[in-house]
Design a protein around this motif. Sequence first.
Motif, mmCIF file in Angstrom:
data_model
loop_
_atom_site.group_PDB
_atom_site.id
_atom_site.type_symbol
_atom_site.label_atom_id
_atom_site.label_comp_id
_atom_site.label_asym_id
_atom_site.label_seq_id
_atom_site.Cartn_x
_atom_site.Cartn_y
_atom_site.Cartn_z
ATOM 1 N N ASP A 32 0.874 -1.178 0.000
ATOM 2 C CA ASP A 32 0.000 0.000 0.000
ATOM 3 C C ASP A 32 0.909 1.226 0.000
ATOM 4 O O ASP A 32 1.169 1.828 1.049
ATOM 5 C CB ASP A 32 -0.913 -0.011 1.227
ATOM 6 N N PRO A 33 1.425 1.605 -1.189
ATOM 7 C CA PRO A 33 2.397 2.711 -1.252
ATOM 8 C C PRO A 33 1.880 4.021 -0.679
ATOM 9 O O PRO A 33 2.667 4.849 -0.224
ATOM 10 C CB PRO A 33 2.677 2.832 -2.758
ATOM 11 N N ALA A 34 0.584 4.230 -0.695
ATOM 12 C CA ALA A 34 0.041 5.486 -0.181
ATOM 13 C C ALA A 34 0.114 5.561 1.340
ATOM 14 O O ALA A 34 0.147 6.661 1.907
ATOM 15 C CB ALA A 34 -1.411 5.641 -0.641
ATOM 16 N N ARG A 35 0.172 4.425 2.021
ATOM 17 C CA ARG A 35 0.112 4.425 3.481
ATOM 18 C C ARG A 35 1.367 3.886 4.157
ATOM 19 O O ARG A 35 1.696 4.310 5.273
ATOM 20 C CB ARG A 35 -1.091 3.616 3.948
ATOM 21 N N HIS A 36 2.043 2.938 3.518
ATOM 22 C CA HIS A 36 3.142 2.256 4.205
ATOM 23 C C HIS A 36 4.402 2.269 3.341
ATOM 24 O O HIS A 36 4.519 1.484 2.397
ATOM 25 C CB HIS A 36 2.747 0.810 4.537
ATOM 26 N N ARG A 37 5.321 3.160 3.676
ATOM 27 C CA ARG A 37 6.617 3.227 2.999
ATOM 28 C C ARG A 37 7.725 3.297 4.038
ATOM 29 O O ARG A 37 7.510 3.764 5.165
ATOM 30 C CB ARG A 37 6.711 4.441 2.073
ATOM 31 N N ASP A 38 8.926 2.849 3.637
ATOM 32 C CA ASP A 38 10.052 2.921 4.562
ATOM 33 C C ASP A 38 10.755 4.269 4.424
ATOM 34 O O ASP A 38 10.293 5.162 3.692
ATOM 35 C CB ASP A 38 11.025 1.759 4.328
ATOM 36 N N ALA A 39 11.882 4.439 5.125
ATOM 37 C CA ALA A 39 12.575 5.734 5.136
ATOM 38 C C ALA A 39 13.087 6.143 3.767
ATOM 39 O O ALA A 39 13.282 7.330 3.496
ATOM 40 C CB ALA A 39 13.728 5.678 6.135
ATOM 41 N N MET A 40 13.324 5.182 2.884
ATOM 42 C CA MET A 40 13.796 5.491 1.540
ATOM 43 C C MET A 40 12.668 5.732 0.549
ATOM 44 O O MET A 40 12.904 6.024 -0.612
ATOM 45 C CB MET A 40 14.683 4.354 1.015
ATOM 46 N N GLY A 41 11.443 5.563 1.017
ATOM 47 C CA GLY A 41 10.307 5.751 0.131
ATOM 48 C C GLY A 41 9.821 4.485 -0.534
ATOM 49 O O GLY A 41 8.861 4.522 -1.316
ATOM 50 N N ASN A 42 10.441 3.345 -0.232
ATOM 51 C CA ASN A 42 9.996 2.084 -0.812
ATOM 52 C C ASN A 42 8.780 1.559 -0.051
ATOM 53 O O ASN A 42 8.712 1.682 1.177
ATOM 54 C CB ASN A 42 11.100 1.039 -0.763
ATOM 55 N N PRO A 43 7.825 0.952 -0.740
ATOM 56 C CA PRO A 43 6.654 0.405 -0.033
ATOM 57 C C PRO A 43 7.048 -0.758 0.867
ATOM 58 O O PRO A 43 7.864 -1.595 0.490
ATOM 59 C CB PRO A 43 5.731 -0.052 -1.172
ATOM 60 N N ARG A 44 6.482 -0.772 2.047
ATOM 61 C CA ARG A 44 6.729 -1.888 2.957
ATOM 62 C C ARG A 44 5.822 -3.058 2.584
ATOM 63 O O ARG A 44 4.685 -2.861 2.160
ATOM 64 C CB ARG A 44 6.435 -1.474 4.403
ATOM 65 N N PRO A 45 6.299 -4.281 2.755
ATOM 66 C CA PRO A 45 5.420 -5.425 2.519
ATOM 67 C C PRO A 45 4.381 -5.537 3.624
ATOM 68 O O PRO A 45 4.676 -5.340 4.798
ATOM 69 C CB PRO A 45 6.384 -6.616 2.535
ATOM 70 N N ILE A 46 3.159 -5.857 3.249
ATOM 71 C CA ILE A 46 2.062 -6.070 4.189
ATOM 72 C C ILE A 46 1.706 -7.550 4.130
ATOM 73 O O ILE A 46 1.413 -8.083 3.054
ATOM 74 C CB ILE A 46 0.841 -5.214 3.825
ATOM 75 N N LEU A 47 1.756 -8.221 5.265
ATOM 76 C CA LEU A 47 1.530 -9.656 5.306
ATOM 77 C C LEU A 47 0.145 -9.976 5.851
ATOM 78 O O LEU A 47 -0.263 -9.451 6.889
ATOM 79 C CB LEU A 47 2.578 -10.352 6.175
ATOM 80 N N THR A 48 -0.585 -10.824 5.133
ATOM 81 C CA THR A 48 -1.842 -11.391 5.613
ATOM 82 C C THR A 48 -1.603 -12.887 5.766
ATOM 83 O O THR A 48 -1.285 -13.578 4.793
ATOM 84 C CB THR A 48 -2.974 -11.144 4.604
ATOM 85 N N TYR A 49 -1.746 -13.371 6.986
ATOM 86 C CA TYR A 49 -1.321 -14.746 7.265
ATOM 87 C C TYR A 49 -2.190 -15.366 8.327
ATOM 88 O O TYR A 49 -2.482 -14.730 9.350
ATOM 89 C CB TYR A 49 0.144 -14.739 7.722
ATOM 90 N N ASN A 50 -2.617 -16.609 8.082
ATOM 91 C CA ASN A 50 -3.432 -17.317 9.054
ATOM 92 C C ASN A 50 -3.233 -18.815 8.859
ATOM 93 O O ASN A 50 -2.592 -19.247 7.896
ATOM 94 C CB ASN A 50 -4.913 -16.945 8.884
ATOM 95 N N LEU A 51 -3.766 -19.603 9.775
ATOM 96 C CA LEU A 51 -3.684 -21.059 9.706
ATOM 97 C C LEU A 51 -5.071 -21.625 9.458
ATOM 98 O O LEU A 51 -6.029 -21.242 10.139
ATOM 99 C CB LEU A 51 -3.134 -21.646 11.006
ATOM 100 N N ASP A 52 -5.182 -22.551 8.499
ATOM 101 C CA ASP A 52 -6.475 -23.164 8.274
ATOM 102 C C ASP A 52 -6.718 -24.296 9.271
ATOM 103 O O ASP A 52 -5.865 -24.621 10.105
ATOM 104 C CB ASP A 52 -6.601 -23.656 6.830
ATOM 105 N N GLU A 53 -7.880 -24.907 9.186
ATOM 106 C CA GLU A 53 -8.282 -25.933 10.149
ATOM 107 C C GLU A 53 -7.334 -27.123 10.125
ATOM 108 O O GLU A 53 -7.005 -27.704 11.166
ATOM 109 C CB GLU A 53 -9.710 -26.386 9.838
ATOM 110 N N HIS A 54 -6.885 -27.513 8.948
ATOM 111 C CA HIS A 54 -6.002 -28.667 8.807
ATOM 112 C C HIS A 54 -4.688 -28.442 9.547
ATOM 113 O O HIS A 54 -4.174 -29.329 10.234
ATOM 114 C CB HIS A 54 -5.762 -28.925 7.319
#
Length: 376
Positions: free
Chosen positions: A206-228
């Motif tokens: 999300d370059p509009a909201r999350h960038r590092d000090a150099m202006g590069n977009p930070r990775p946003i992680l969506t992570y969960n565990l399924d039932e198995h």
Amino acid sequence: MRLQAAWPSSVTLATRCVVSRVRATSAGTVTGVEYRTYTDPASPVSRSYLAEADVVVLAAHAIENARLLLFSGLANTSGQVGRNLMDHPTLLNWALAPETGGPVGPFRGPGHTSGWEVFRGGPGRQVRAPFRIEIGNWGWGWATGAPMSNVATALGIGGDKDGNVRPDGVFGPELRRLLGSSIGRQLQLQIAVEQSADPGNRVTIDPARHRDAMGNPRPILTYNLDEHVRTGLFAARLVAQKIFERLGATDYTDHAPHDGVPPLGHFVHTVDEQTLDLAYSGAGHGAGTHIMGTDPKSSVVNADQRTHDHPNLYAIGCGSMPSIGTSNPTLTMMALALRSAARIHRDLAAARRPVTVRSAADPANPENPEKEKVTA
């Protein structure tokens, strides 16, 4: 350093550089990368440069490869860039061996030298994720921060839950005896559970909201565990309990919330009317964000880890793996990288191989036209 000193003058090693974007033409040919250099790691000040190349290889592992491809708008015809993020959710179990048996030798050797592999296969895979058990050699280091946490606890450092100084610190010969006994009997089982690819587990930006000090977009992680996977962690906990019981060890494993605060990775799971508090840690074995396949509609790279969309762009590493299994992916990653290196070498060698150019036929001898060699 010896290896770097042996490199030819044609090789340039650029340090303190961060690649920000991969550049490509409208026809889909990659032309190089933009990168920024810095002199002070604590300062956001940097300068931008462009490195042009016939072939670009992204080898920044699963999360950063995906971030670069997403920000560059490349290799995503399939819509799979960043998706299917996998790891080995790891369940930690810790216990103390019986004091009558003496020390069991923790904090010696590598992280682990043996384990139980029998839970990786069999019919149990149908109802729960498979797992492998590592017998840890570093005591409760991962689980509780031992041995320093043991020292702090024995001395009473940190006070009680109300912030008051604890009066029950242990010092002198008794401190030495206590630490020598407890630390030397620490047992830890690290259980890595297999996780299947799930497109909902992903890397986005999300370059509009999350960038590092150099202006590069930070990775946003969506992570969960399924039932198995959760059921696999549940089964792993039951196995650890049984192992400690057979050893006569006292099980100190505790994944429940304390004072209303749950540990990281906490969840509650129920199987056959039995409920357990469980918590998982990340193994750092990120995989699956630019998965390999033969169909460009459902995968990002081919068997050589070359992107389907760009003939001279490679995404190398565990991100290409469509599954991760139960063991560390290092050897698989190395094998994939070597195969890609061989393909890149063949392609570059073919592009630069001397070719024979025939001049117009000699009218006096049409069967033997002149030949001259040029380098393409």
